[in-house]
Design a protein around this motif. Sequence first.
Motif, PDB file in Angstrom:
ATOM      1  N   LEU A 100     -19.850 -15.761 -15.683  1.00 55.37           N
ATOM      2  CA  LEU A 100     -19.060 -16.333 -14.599  1.00 55.37           C
ATOM      3  C   LEU A 100     -20.001 -16.852 -13.513  1.00 55.37           C
ATOM      4  N   LEU A 101     -19.913 -18.131 -13.234  1.00 51.57           N
ATOM      5  CA  LEU A 101     -20.736 -18.712 -12.175  1.00 51.57           C
ATOM      6  C   LEU A 101     -19.941 -18.717 -10.883  1.00 51.57           C
ATOM      7  N   VAL A 102     -20.592 -18.254  -9.838  1.00 52.94           N
ATOM      8  CA  VAL A 102     -19.934 -18.259  -8.531  1.00 52.94           C
ATOM      9  C   VAL A 102     -20.648 -19.258  -7.641  1.00 52.94           C
ATOM     10  N   LEU A 103     -19.965 -20.325  -7.306  1.00 60.38           N
ATOM     11  CA  LEU A 103     -20.607 -21.393  -6.531  1.00 60.38           C
ATOM     12  C   LEU A 103     -20.371 -21.211  -5.038  1.00 60.38           C
ATOM     13  N   ASP A 104     -21.361 -21.655  -4.281  1.00 66.96           N
ATOM     14  CA  ASP A 104     -21.226 -21.646  -2.832  1.00 66.96           C
ATOM     15  C   ASP A 104     -20.510 -22.937  -2.418  1.00 66.96           C
ATOM     16  N   THR A 105     -19.251 -22.809  -2.085  1.00 71.90           N
ATOM     17  CA  THR A 105     -18.452 -24.011  -1.825  1.00 71.90           C
ATOM     18  C   THR A 105     -18.851 -24.704  -0.531  1.00 71.90           C
ATOM     19  N   LYS A 106     -19.575 -23.985   0.326  1.00 72.34           N
ATOM     20  CA  LYS A 106     -20.033 -24.623   1.559  1.00 72.34           C
ATOM     21  C   LYS A 106     -20.995 -25.751   1.238  1.00 72.34           C
TER      22      LYS A 106
END
Length: 192
Positions: A100-106
């Motif tokens: 699971l990749l967790v992206l920094d949406t900022k």
Amino acid sequence: MGRTLPSNRWKKARKTVSRLQRKVSNQRQDWQHKVTSDIASRYDIGVTEELRVRNMTRKAKKGSKRKKQKAGLNKSILDVGMSALNKMIGYKIEAKGGLLLVLDTKKVKPSQRCPNCGKVHKHWAQLSNRYHVCDACGFEIERDKGSALVMYQVAINQQPGDGIALVNVDAVSSTSKKRSRKDTGSVKQLHF
Ligand SMILES: [Zn+2]
């Protein structure tokens, strides 16, 4: 005779309320497990965003136009339990050897970025803006589909135009126990 003790009727009502609360909570958990098991069974790699639920549920400023909208959003976020969903998808995908990749949406700005040319449109961030038309390339897409597309492209390192690539967004894998921003090691080892 002082009436300091709760009446039987009140006790009964309280019992009913707590039974209903338990029922709602159980139903929500059943639904969360169903949805996340379904997703985890179909995909080996998941891409999600690091949710800042505290920010999302923070009260809108007094007198703000968005107050009503925000209140509704807060309620739905809390009802669905987004962070619980993310956690469940994470451990279920990893249990079968996925990621699971967790992206920094900022940095990624999925709701503002055109999935076709990569241009960032600040006004797209407004929730009322449900349908996006890019003034740079003419691409049109529904807001949520566009966001998903941007995140997918970042995950496979194929963000077009001046878009942003996975190695530059401090993506963290949920496999790394430490949720450190600098910890991109496990992600960089992936060659897409
Ligand atoms: Zn565009």
